[in-house]
Structure formats: structure tokens, C-alpha cells
Design a protein around this motif. Sequence first.
Motif, PDB file in Angstrom:
ATOM      1  N   THR A 353      81.478  28.170  28.396  1.00  0.00           N
ATOM      2  CA  THR A 353      80.238  28.733  27.855  1.00  0.00           C
ATOM      3  C   THR A 353      79.019  27.992  28.398  1.00  0.00           C
ATOM      4  O   THR A 353      77.982  28.612  28.689  1.00  0.00           O
ATOM      5  N   ALA A 354      79.125  26.675  28.531  1.00  0.00           N
ATOM      6  CA  ALA A 354      78.019  25.903  29.107  1.00  0.00           C
ATOM      7  C   ALA A 354      77.783  26.287  30.567  1.00  0.00           C
ATOM      8  O   ALA A 354      76.633  26.354  31.028  1.00  0.00           O
ATOM      9  N   VAL A 355      78.843  26.566  31.307  1.00  0.00           N
ATOM     10  CA  VAL A 355      78.699  26.991  32.702  1.00  0.00           C
ATOM     11  C   VAL A 355      77.986  28.336  32.781  1.00  0.00           C
ATOM     12  O   VAL A 355      77.072  28.539  33.598  1.00  0.00           O
ATOM     13  N   ALA A 356      78.393  29.280  31.940  1.00  0.00           N
ATOM     14  CA  ALA A 356      77.742  30.592  31.945  1.00  0.00           C
ATOM     15  C   ALA A 356      76.276  30.486  31.538  1.00  0.00           C
ATOM     16  O   ALA A 356      75.411  31.168  32.117  1.00  0.00           O
ATOM     17  N   ALA A 357      75.964  29.641  30.560  1.00  0.00           N
ATOM     18  CA  ALA A 357      74.567  29.453  30.159  1.00  0.00           C
ATOM     19  C   ALA A 357      73.744  28.832  31.287  1.00  0.00           C
ATOM     20  O   ALA A 357      72.569  29.195  31.488  1.00  0.00           O
ATOM     21  N   LEU A 358      74.343  27.906  32.034  1.00  0.00           N
ATOM     22  CA  LEU A 358      73.638  27.291  33.158  1.00  0.00           C
ATOM     23  C   LEU A 358      73.350  28.318  34.248  1.00  0.00           C
ATOM     24  O   LEU A 358      72.270  28.308  34.856  1.00  0.00           O
ATOM     25  N   ALA A 359      74.293  29.212  34.514  1.00  0.00           N
ATOM     26  CA  ALA A 359      74.068  30.257  35.509  1.00  0.00           C
ATOM     27  C   ALA A 359      72.957  31.208  35.083  1.00  0.00           C
ATOM     28  O   ALA A 359      72.125  31.621  35.911  1.00  0.00           O
ATOM     29  N   GLU A 360      72.918  31.576  33.811  1.00  0.00           N
ATOM     30  CA  GLU A 360      71.857  32.452  33.340  1.00  0.00           C
ATOM     31  C   GLU A 360      70.504  31.746  33.352  1.00  0.00           C
ATOM     32  O   GLU A 360      69.468  32.366  33.633  1.00  0.00           O
ATOM     33  N   GLU A 361      70.479  30.451  33.083  1.00  0.00           N
ATOM     34  CA  GLU A 361      69.224  29.710  33.072  1.00  0.00           C
ATOM     35  C   GLU A 361      68.575  29.669  34.445  1.00  0.00           C
ATOM     36  O   GLU A 361      67.341  29.752  34.561  1.00  0.00           O
ATOM     37  N   HIS A 362      69.371  29.555  35.493  1.00  0.00           N
ATOM     38  CA  HIS A 362      68.836  29.458  36.855  1.00  0.00           C
ATOM     39  C   HIS A 362      68.796  30.811  37.553  1.00  0.00           C
ATOM     40  O   HIS A 362      68.527  30.861  38.768  1.00  0.00           O
ATOM     41  N   GLY A 363      69.064  31.901  36.855  1.00  0.00           N
ATOM     42  CA  GLY A 363      68.986  33.221  37.465  1.00  0.00           C
ATOM     43  C   GLY A 363      70.031  33.478  38.532  1.00  0.00           C
ATOM     44  O   GLY A 363      69.733  34.140  39.531  1.00  0.00           O
ATOM     45  N   CYS A 364      71.236  32.974  38.342  1.00  0.00           N
ATOM     46  CA  CYS A 364      72.307  33.166  39.321  1.00  0.00           C
ATOM     47  C   CYS A 364      72.977  34.520  39.113  1.00  0.00           C
ATOM     48  O   CYS A 364      73.116  35.002  37.983  1.00  0.00           O
ATOM     49  N   ALA A 365      73.404  35.111  40.211  1.00  0.00           N
ATOM     50  CA  ALA A 365      74.099  36.397  40.140  1.00  0.00           C
ATOM     51  C   ALA A 365      75.584  36.236  39.883  1.00  0.00           C
ATOM     52  O   ALA A 365      76.241  37.202  39.487  1.00  0.00           O
ATOM     53  N   GLY A 366      76.141  35.069  40.129  1.00  0.00           N
ATOM     54  CA  GLY A 366      77.570  34.871  39.930  1.00  0.00           C
ATOM     55  C   GLY A 366      77.937  33.407  39.949  1.00  0.00           C
ATOM     56  O   GLY A 366      77.088  32.517  40.110  1.00  0.00           O
ATOM     57  N   ILE A 367      79.234  33.161  39.798  1.00  0.00           N
ATOM     58  CA  ILE A 367      79.803  31.821  39.760  1.00  0.00           C
ATOM     59  C   ILE A 367      80.899  31.744  40.810  1.00  0.00           C
ATOM     60  O   ILE A 367      81.704  32.676  40.945  1.00  0.00           O
ATOM     61  N   VAL A 368      80.945  30.654  41.552  1.00  0.00           N
ATOM     62  CA  VAL A 368      81.935  30.445  42.614  1.00  0.00           C
ATOM     63  C   VAL A 368      82.876  29.334  42.172  1.00  0.00           C
ATOM     64  O   VAL A 368      82.428  28.246  41.787  1.00  0.00           O
ATOM     65  N   ILE A 369      84.176  29.604  42.232  1.00  0.00           N
ATOM     66  CA  ILE A 369      85.194  28.619  41.881  1.00  0.00           C
ATOM     67  C   ILE A 369      86.256  28.612  42.967  1.00  0.00           C
ATOM     68  O   ILE A 369      86.287  29.494  43.840  1.00  0.00           O
TER      69      ILE A 369
END
Length: 569
Positions: A353-369
Motif C-alpha cells: 500500500t505504501a508503494v502504491a501511495a508513493l506512485a500516486e504521489e509522484h504521478g507515475c503511470a505504473g510500477i516496475v518489479i
Amino acid sequence: MRTIAPPFTVAAPSGARIRDRLRVDVADEQVLSLVGQHLGRHQRADLAERVAIGLVPVKDNRRAERKKKLTVVSSSRWAGAMTRAREDQYQLSLRCLHDERAGLRRAVRAITRRLAVPCGQRKGRVRGYADQNERFHKQRRLQVLRRRLAVVEQRIAEGRPAVVAGGRRLLHARHHLAEAGLSLAQWRERWEAARLFLTADGESGAPHGNYTICVDPADGSMTIVLPEPLRHLANAPRGRYRLGCVVAFSHLRQEWLDRVTANRAVRYDIVYDPARDRWYVDASWATDTTVPPTPHEIRAARARLLAVDLNADHLAACVLDPHGNPIGRPVTIPMDLTGPASTRDGRLRAAITAVAALAEEHGCAGIVIENLGFTDARTTGRETMGRGQRGKRFRRTVAGIPTARFRERLRGIAYHRGLVLIAVDPAYTSRWGAAYWQQPLQQQDKQTTVTRHHAAAVAIGRRGLGHRIRRRPGVTANDQRIVVRRATGQTGPGPRPRGTTSPPRTTGTPHEGCRTRLDRDDQLVLFPVPKTARGAPAPDASHLARNVLIRPTPANNARSGRDGACASP
């Protein structure tokens, strides 16, 4: 260097599952236990019959015949749910056998290669064992692995996997009650709870999406259809039993309401947790299929991405721009995965949840793993991941990283938040990230301690964007006194804006032969300048002005006065 697989977007979840607690009274609990035990006994008998049939085509598994036999002791819908669940369990057991066979074969090959090399020697990239004692124990282990492999191959050939209704781990705990911290009564209670069967498949067009277990969205009441031998316990019309509690799903409630009000199929599972002495109901349904954008489309949209590196005790994250340049400070999200399974799962969900919140805070379109699985580490880890106590600790650390659970949890949370999940090949990300990105990241931010895991996150993000991980040699950063220093120089090739084209240059301009020679970068129009010998008459100033324009600098003025020539500005 092995071939690196291209990045891909992880598919969206194919279904949703939510849970709510059933606050039942003594009468409701007794009825649910009787129904679950009655159906569980008959579904285990059906499982034994299905395993005896073996691996046959779908049309020859005699499901219609088995369903007709179960309908007599339950109902048509209960029988359909039991036969469907047993078929799924049988196919899953066969897939597990194939995975076990592949792992045993990899382990046998690894040990055989090392046994072919003498002790303390090396042939190519294969290293022999340290001494005769270790070699002897590896020979014994090889015999054990081959015996296990023979048993697995025989089960696959016969199509008869070994399935334990209730769980093999709980079955083995019966003989080790002291180590499990359970008494005989507690173990018996958990064993009987695991063997209950209270699952009803959904049916589109049925009232509220399920006829067998029905939940009314208006008042939250739940009714279940009783099997034929237990119809005398009914307290509602048509052989149904109404529970005295109310069901109110909180998570994804609106989606559940949209389905049940439209009479779309919803599956319900009623389970009992003896450790907490609680009853729960799970609602699940299939979601609409959506095609996520490809990594190329995300790169073409010039969107930011959040790269995450999964570790045993924390998550290392870094935001990257479309050109693959790190933005802001690297972030470390702690993740303590110790304690009971429920505690570990809760902490993992909090980190995701913290990772998803960080992505939304910086305006990211996705997450890379990374597309991690540690398949080789779990099968050949003893041969390739060190030896002794240090190697054992390292193997335990690697095996304890929840790669599959992390990917599935992150996929669900990212989907509900509108984020795209990209998986990349994990090859060389930690090594190349530490070699090429750890020092530039530390130079960019002096207040944060940059680790090799943060550098690996940058490497993961650049691979997800389609950029190379290794930085181009010979590219320097800007001066810190003039502009803000970037961690990478010119990592994003692209067309230059209009009006910034450099003037034409001629590489064949002769050397002036003096320390204060003209700088080629200062020449506006490059033509050969005639040489003048020391003491010779200087050429005409107008002729010099027509051939070259010299900017007035102290060095040029000193040279003009020394050579006796006057250069026109």
C-alpha cells in the motif's frame, strides 16, 4: 551473459474475492457444522473416485455419473460444486507433480556435474566438491533425489497424485504435537474444520447470483439450501435455513452490490477458523477482461514509472522519468516478515500500500518489479549459493522472500488504483546497478544513504522503460555551480530543439604550433590561417580579417603584439 527476456505488463486480476465475518449463534454454528461435515464426507469420497479414474480426457472423467450419485445425498447444485472442486484439485495436484519433477531433475543434474569433477578442482565453470567427506554425502543425496524422482514419475505416468483432504502439513503435525504447540483436542478441531465443505458456485440469472447460498443485499440476510438428509433443520421455505446474523461486505462493496442486484454469478465460501473461533464468508466473482498497455506504449506516452527492488526485509524504490533518469530521493520501505502467517501477510500488504501511495504521489503511470521466482534457488541452492552456515543462512533468506505473494498482492492493489504493473528480467540488475548507478545517486543526494538496492531499483526501472542499464562512457554531468547536477548525462537520446545546431567544423584545420593557438570552438568560419615565421613581415590585416574572425581575448592580443600583426576585431 545469458539472454535477457523483454519486459512485459502483468495481466490484470481475473477475479475478486472479499470476506466478512459471520457472527453466528450456537444454533447456527451447529447447523453449519452438520452441513459442512455431511458434504465434506461425500466430496472426499468423490475425490478418491476421481483419482482412481486417472489421467483421462475430460469427456471420460465420468463427472455426470458422479454428480448424479451425489445429488441423491445433497442437491443438484451442491453436487455440481463438489465435482467441479474435485476436478480442479486433481488438475492442480498434477501440475504440482510436474513442477516437482522439474525441480528434482535440475537438482540431479547439478549434483551429477559436480561429482564428475575431482575434489578441489575445477573444469570450466563447474567446481568439484571441497573434500571426500562432502562428496560422499552428495552421493548419498543424489541417491535420495533419484528415488524421489522415480516415485514422482510413476505417479505422473499413472495419473494418480497423492492428495490429502485437510492439508499434508496439518496431517504431519499429528505426530509432532509438541513441536506444533497443539494438544490432541486442538489438532482434532483444526483437522475437522479443514475438511468441511461449504462452497456454492454462482449462477447467472439466479436470485442475487447464487441459489444455494443467497445473500440479500437489502437487509444482509443469508440463507442456505440444506442437503436432503438434513431438511428437517430448515426454518425457511423450500428446505432452506436462514442464519440469524447479517452479512455486510465493506471492501469492494459497490462492485458486489452491482453484481447481486443484476443477478450475476457470485460464489460463496463459508469457512471456520478454530484458532479464533470465528466463522467467515467469502464472496468471489470473475472480473471483466482488460488488456493493459504494453511497455512500449507506456514509454511512448512519456510517463513516469516507480521501480521497486524486493528484498528480504525492505523495499527499495526510485522514481524514474521517461528517459530513465532518477527523480528525487530513493525511498526505503521497511518490511518485517516475522511472526505468524497472518501478521506477515498484513505487513506485506502495508508495504505494498505504501508503494502504491508513493506512485500516486509522484504521478507515475505504473510500477516496475522483477519477475522473481527463485525456482533454481529452491532446487539447486545447495550447489550454487554457498556452503556451510553462511550459505545456509543465505539460502534461508532467499527462500523466505515472498515473491509470488508479493506479485499477486501488488497486482491486485495496482489494478484497483489504476496503475500498470511491469515485470522485467532480474538478470544482472543488482550487479550493474551497483556498478553504474550507486555512486551517481549518492552524488545527487548527499543527505540519503544510497545502497546497492536503490541502484538496483534504477536498473529495474530503466529495463522496464526499454533503456540500457549501463551508462554510456565519456558522458559527463553539468557543472554543479551552473545548473543542478544530474545523476546521468544524456541518458535520454532525442531530437534537439530548433535553433541549437552547432556551427560546422573542419577537423583538418592545421595546428598553430603555439600555446596560445586559436580555439576551434571560438572560430565562427573555419579557414586555414597562413602561418607566419618569426621575424617575417606580417600579412595585411584586411587579408587576415577576410580569412578568419578572431575574438578579442587577452591571449590573442598578446600574440598579436608579439608577432607584430594587428588583428581587426
